[in-house]
Design an enzyme around this catalytic site. Sequence first.
Site, PDB file in Angstrom:
ATOM      1  N   ASP A 235    -134.068  65.355  43.763  1.00 40.04           N
ATOM      2  CA  ASP A 235    -134.247  66.327  45.079  1.00 40.04           C
ATOM      3  C   ASP A 235    -134.289  65.111  46.349  1.00 40.04           C
ATOM      4  OD1 ASP A 235    -134.300  68.277  43.436  1.00 40.04           O
ATOM      5  OD2 ASP A 235    -136.597  68.425  43.277  1.00 40.04           O
ATOM      6  N   ARG A 236    -134.177  65.707  47.391  1.00 40.35           N
ATOM      7  CA  ARG A 236    -133.996  65.107  48.682  1.00 40.35           C
ATOM      8  C   ARG A 236    -135.500  64.099  48.944  1.00 40.35           C
ATOM      9  NH1 ARG A 236    -132.304  67.289  54.621  1.00 40.35           N
ATOM     10  NH2 ARG A 236    -132.716  65.448  55.824  1.00 40.35           N
TER      11      ARG A 236
END
Length: 472
Positions: A235-236
């Site tokens: 995930d970012r």
Amino acid sequence: MTTRMAALLLLRRLAAGGAVARLQQPYAGLATAASRQDALDATREESGQPDKGNKNRWMELPPFAPVDAAAAARAIFRGQGGDEIEGSSNSTAIRWVRRCCPDLPASLVQKLFRLRKVKKNAVTAETSSTHASAEQFRLRRVSAKDHLLPGDTLFLPVNIQESSVAEKARKFDNRNEIDFLRSLEIYKDKAIIVVNKPPGMPVQGGVGIKNSIDVLAPMFEENSSDAPRLVHRLDRDCSGVLVLGRTQLSASILHAIFREKTADALADGTQQVLQRKYVALVMGTPRHPKGLLSAPLAKVLLQDGKSERLTVRAGPNTTSVQDALTEYRVIESCPQGFTWLELFPLTGRKHQLRVHCAEVLGTPIVGDYKYGRQAHQDWTPLPVSQTVDKELLRKQRLPFGLVLGGGSIAEQQPQLHLHCKQMMLPDISAAVQGLQSEDADRDFSDLEKLSFVAPLPLHMRLSWEVLKSVDK
């Protein structure tokens, strides 16, 4: 079986001449030998074009050597022999060009075929005056849908390679950005690159995203137009170990290994070829110090009709239900109501750890405003003791709009406290070398396991120190 044996014998002969080794270098070399010059002259005569320097030089792609990446991954994953990994030879010319030249736009590849700029070697045996057999090379046009046989070699105009490298140099010419990205490298060999992804850097592009690991991957390579490829995701706002494949073959095998890991876990398998360990700081304390979380994930459409999220509560508005398994272990519980966890995802589902922590354990991850928004509504930052290292409090601007520092539990809005700390993989480089060798008796049971460890990001280290100082 006859086709497979014939292909294997041909690959052996190619390996003896060093041809198979070129699979690790998609732009392996230019056809500038005297025999290739004969082919060049013949091609020029057929087209009626005069010699114009670079325009009549050719770039030689690796000989077509089909390999079933999924079968290879299964053999590697289960530590077995690789007797059945030869893939079908039923592959088209355009697919092989795309595999060898992933950086070339699809539209450009199609244009090359339309303009008859893609050639294939045609080898004929002729008898000289001394009755010795000599190979005469002649390049012939190949169409996009022509099927290749093992050993077939394709040629592209060399100016395609040169313009691709030059375009990359123009696109990625910021030395500070290149140095920063390469400082993230944990490990690098001929098959893979492992980096410690910083929080806040997207792995893939999307709406409003200019820079991502996927787009910036060419920066990891020097003087090469072949960019590393993603094989899994983070995930970012998650940080930690991220693996990229440096070649199409290694990337395909890694993709298949990650899929095989999920399939094995759901089949109650016990294979430990791929292992991942995450560290998370959660709000609250699980009822048990360790356990196995088994809860299927499903997408649910939110009230705005556009956004979606994952949930373990399957209902009439949920779609794409997927089984998900996570092991967890409590590292340390803090009197302030926080707990450090180790998380071991046995399957690889999107947002799996975040949903399992929030909805199954009832302990959302600090900084997860998607799945733990309710828990953050009454958030109160913790005080920073004088004993905390002041270096942890400094903030620094980094390339690509990233910021080093801030986001700990001492902040009003903490960052996501989820980090992929360790990953264990088989030695993919050795596996690829074995696949490309002339040895028909491939054995992956003794492949070395490589362990990659990424240190905690600054905001999680600061949260650790803050919680320790409060305890005192």
